[in-house]
Design a protein around this motif. Structure first.
Motif, short mmCIF file in Angstrom:
data_model
loop_
_atom_site.label_atom_id
_atom_site.label_comp_id
_atom_site.label_asym_id
_atom_site.label_seq_id
_atom_site.Cartn_x
_atom_site.Cartn_y
_atom_site.Cartn_z
N ARG A 108 0.83 -1.22 0.00
CA ARG A 108 0.00 0.00 0.00
C ARG A 108 0.86 1.26 0.00
O ARG A 108 0.57 2.23 -0.70
CB ARG A 108 -0.92 0.02 1.22
CG ARG A 108 -2.05 -0.99 1.17
CD ARG A 108 -3.03 -0.79 2.33
NE ARG A 108 -3.93 -1.93 2.43
CZ ARG A 108 -3.73 -2.97 3.24
NH1 ARG A 108 -2.67 -2.98 4.05
NH2 ARG A 108 -4.57 -3.97 3.26
N VAL A 109 1.92 1.24 0.81
CA VAL A 109 2.77 2.43 0.91
C VAL A 109 3.52 2.68 -0.39
O VAL A 109 3.53 3.80 -0.90
CB VAL A 109 3.76 2.28 2.09
CG1 VAL A 109 4.85 3.34 2.03
CG2 VAL A 109 3.01 2.39 3.42
N ILE A 110 4.18 1.66 -0.96
CA ILE A 110 4.99 1.91 -2.15
C ILE A 110 4.15 2.27 -3.37
O ILE A 110 4.67 2.88 -4.31
CB ILE A 110 5.93 0.74 -2.49
CG1 ILE A 110 5.13 -0.50 -2.91
CG2 ILE A 110 6.88 0.43 -1.36
CD1 ILE A 110 5.98 -1.59 -3.52
N SER A 111 2.87 1.90 -3.36
CA SER A 111 2.02 2.21 -4.51
C SER A 111 1.30 3.55 -4.35
O SER A 111 0.57 3.96 -5.26
CB SER A 111 0.99 1.10 -4.74
OG SER A 111 0.13 0.95 -3.61
N SER A 112 1.53 4.24 -3.23
CA SER A 112 0.88 5.54 -3.02
C SER A 112 1.62 6.63 -3.81
O SER A 112 2.82 6.54 -4.07
CB SER A 112 0.88 5.90 -1.54
OG SER A 112 2.20 6.15 -1.08
#
Length: 225
Positions: free
Chosen positions: A102-106
């Motif tokens: 979730r974090v890296i795709s934000s």
């Protein structure tokens, strides 16, 4: 030289106001990239530059805190070393993997990493080193104790925790992050993230699960066998 700021791996160390300031800094990174300044952050967050300097020291300190704040969103579920079993270990690994995807795709992480890559080796500032130290390396420091707990419980078998962590990290990331950084409009739905996290965890366990463990090495619940 890296600047020292308070360790905020635990987001509870930040006040709501500080969190709001760091969120403002992240939004500015998305919008303006390298043009992030203390003045711009103060204006966006409706606070004084003096407050920013008091909390974070200087621009590098603010950047460090911003990276730490973003990385803190990748949580590591606590495990009970004495009662650790395969189910609880699997749940902890899947939660870590889901949060990280979730974090890296934000948008914020993509923008932050693009700026960091652009600055690496340029002498502009320490953003590349800041992202490594407070992103990837900090995540390793948080997850490796879980892997070591699994080893001590007879659930995992590995010689080196760093190598095991890198394997898990690679199974979770695959080519996702580089594709996002290069502009691929890859959409990760919640369902896809959950499936990818479960797949990576099962692949990791297939590689590192101990074949000699006792009762704690047997999955429990429906379908266990």
């Amino acid at each position: 030289m890296l600047h020292s700021v308070p360790d905020i791996d635990n987001s509870e160390a930040l006040t709501e106001r500080q969190q709001a300031v760091l969120d403002a800094a992240l939004r500015l990174l998305v919008e303006e990239g390298d043009n992030l300044t203390m003045t711009a952050v103060a204006r966006r967050a409706s606070c004084s530059k003096e407050t920013l300097y008091k909390w974070f020291g200087d621009r590098d300190g603010l950047l460090t805190a911003t990276v730490q704040w973003q990385a803190s969103k990748v949580r590591v579920a606590p495990v009970d070393r004495k009662g650790l079993d395969l189910n609880s270990l699997t749940a902890s690994l899947e939660r870590f993997a889901s949060d990280w995807l979730r974090v890296i795709s934000s948008d914020t992480s993509i923008a932050l990493n693009r700026v960091a890559v652009g600055h690496a080796g340029s002498g502009k500032d320490d953003l590349g080193a800041i992202v490594l130290e407070n992103g990837r390396f900090a995540l390793a420091r948080r997850l490796k104790p879980v892997l070591e707990a699994g080893q001590q419980a007879g659930l995992l078998d590995f010689d080196d925790a760093e190598t095991a962590f890198r394997t898990f990290f690679g199974l979770v990331a695959r080519d996702v992050q580089i594709r996002l950084l290069l502009g691929d409009r890859l959409e990760l739905t919640e369902a896809a993230i959950r499936d990818d996290a479960a797949r990576a965890t099962q692949q990791f366990l297939a590689l590192y699960r101990s074949r000699t463990g006792g009762a704690n090495n047997r999955p429990q619940g429906p379908g266990a066998g």
